[in-house]
Enzyme design. Structure first.
Site, PDB file in Angstrom:
ATOM      1  N   SER A   8      42.703  39.386  43.223  1.00 13.71           N
ATOM      2  CA  SER A   8      41.788  39.262  44.503  1.00 13.71           C
ATOM      3  C   SER A   8      40.250  39.445  44.330  1.00 13.71           C
ATOM      4  CB  SER A   8      42.283  40.204  45.633  1.00 13.71           C
ATOM      5  OG  SER A   8      42.192  41.206  45.278  1.00 13.71           O
ATOM      6  N   CYS A  70      46.805  42.328  38.606  1.00 12.89           N
ATOM      7  CA  CYS A  70      47.083  43.016  40.070  1.00 12.89           C
ATOM      8  C   CYS A  70      48.556  43.652  40.191  1.00 12.89           C
ATOM      9  CB  CYS A  70      46.742  42.152  41.148  1.00 12.89           C
ATOM     10  SG  CYS A  70      46.871  42.650  42.923  1.00 12.89           S
ATOM     11  N   ASN A  71      48.581  44.904  40.660  1.00  9.49           N
ATOM     12  CA  ASN A  71      49.971  44.992  40.634  1.00  9.49           C
ATOM     13  C   ASN A  71      50.489  44.421  41.906  1.00  9.49           C
ATOM     14  OD1 ASN A  71      48.349  47.741  39.496  1.00  9.49           O
ATOM     15  ND2 ASN A  71      50.171  48.043  38.922  1.00  9.49           N
ATOM     16  N   CYS A 177      47.048  50.524  40.757  1.00 11.37           N
ATOM     17  CA  CYS A 177      46.285  49.289  41.151  1.00 11.37           C
ATOM     18  C   CYS A 177      45.247  49.391  40.092  1.00 11.37           C
ATOM     19  CB  CYS A 177      45.646  49.698  42.702  1.00 11.37           C
ATOM     20  SG  CYS A 177      44.526  48.421  43.210  1.00 11.37           S
ATOM     21  N   THR A 178      45.043  48.046  39.914  1.00 11.26           N
ATOM     22  CA  THR A 178      43.879  47.713  38.810  1.00 11.26           C
ATOM     23  C   THR A 178      42.422  48.078  39.318  1.00 11.26           C
ATOM     24  OG1 THR A 178      43.703  45.298  39.518  1.00 11.26           O
ATOM     25  CG2 THR A 178      45.176  45.833  37.572  1.00 11.26           C
TER      26      THR A 178
END
Length: 261
Positions: A8, A70-71, A177-178
């Site tokens: 995102s 992205c997780n 989370c990245t």
């Protein structure tokens, strides 16, 4: 060699920088969805649709591999992306590093977005890979959004709120989370208990970068010439790295490498 990454927002910086370190000669294509940021609070079908749109935009540039950096998008969109692009375009997801974290044996905390925390996907990973390690799932509302905008006060507040939910005896934290990898040392500072061994943090960027190279049949070559280019797509249109990216070491690395080329 060209590798695309989708997210995102700037959470993909950590994985992109990891690829850059392993292969300075690789062209990088970063495809972001600024209007949809953050993906975490969205409905699963919306996340999958937005991840697919970002991936479609990237695929038009002919990458050899696609990293879902992205997780949350991996949780809700990986099957859709793999169905759409494989086998022609290998798709690499981002999985919380639960297995290596649990290998240390100590109590483990998994920091993740509310959309990933408690999800069947994450619970399945815990059941399969945590073994006998005690695991606490810690939701971190607002942290990814704060990191995205390099909002120092909001980052501190979100980290403090998540730290309050983390048992003090935890010895290992999975950054699920990245975006969180960009503020890893701030998370460490918030959680480190006086008199205890240094807290161990596990991100996914390095493993994801290495897996992308394996899917391409390539090997790490950090000594390769720094000839790799950088293309940034914002909602499918070419642009530059968002200004907040420069607040982080990985963003500055990518910017500097691109400028040097």
């Amino acid at each position: 060699m060209k590798i695309a990454l989708v997210d995102s927002g700037i959470g993909l910086l950590a994985a992109a920088a990891a690829v850059r370190r392993l292969r300075p000669d690789a062209d990088l294509l970063l495809s972001c969805d600024p209007p949809g940021m953050p993906w975490g609070p969205r409905a699963p079908e919306d996340i999958a649709a937005r991840a697919l749109a970002a991936a479609e935009a990237a695929a038009g540039y002919g990458p050899g591999a696609l990293i879902v950096a992205c997780n949350t998008a991996t949780v809700h969109g990986l099957p859709v992306l793999r169905s759409r692009f494989e086998p022609g375009l290998p798709v690499v997801g981002t999985v919380p590093a639960i297995k290596p974290a649990a290998a240390g044996g100590g109590p483990v905390a998994i920091w993740a977005t509310p959309g990933t925390t408690g999800s069947p996907y994450q619970r399945d990973l815990i059941a399969r890979f945590a073994g006998s390690a005690e695991v606490t799932e810690v939701p971190c509302p607002g942290l990814a959004d704060a990191v995205e905008h390099a909002d120092e006060r909001a980052i501190d507040g979100a980290i403090a709120a998540a730290a309050a939910l983390t048992p003090p005896e935890v010895t290992t934290v999975v950054l699920g989370c990245t975006h969180y990898e960009l503020v890893a040392e701030r998370i460490r500072a918030a959680l480190q208990q006086p008199g205890l061994p240094p807290l161990v943090l596990h991100g996914s960027a390095g493993a994801v970068a290495a897996q992308a190279l394996r899917r391409l049949g390539e090997h790490p070559a950090p000594e390769a010439p720094a000839t790799g280019g950088l293309t940034v797509l914002l909602s499918g249109r070419e642009g530059g790295l968002p200004e907040p990216a420069k607040a982080y070491a990985d963003g500055r690395l990518l910017t500097a490498a691109s400028a040097a080329r």
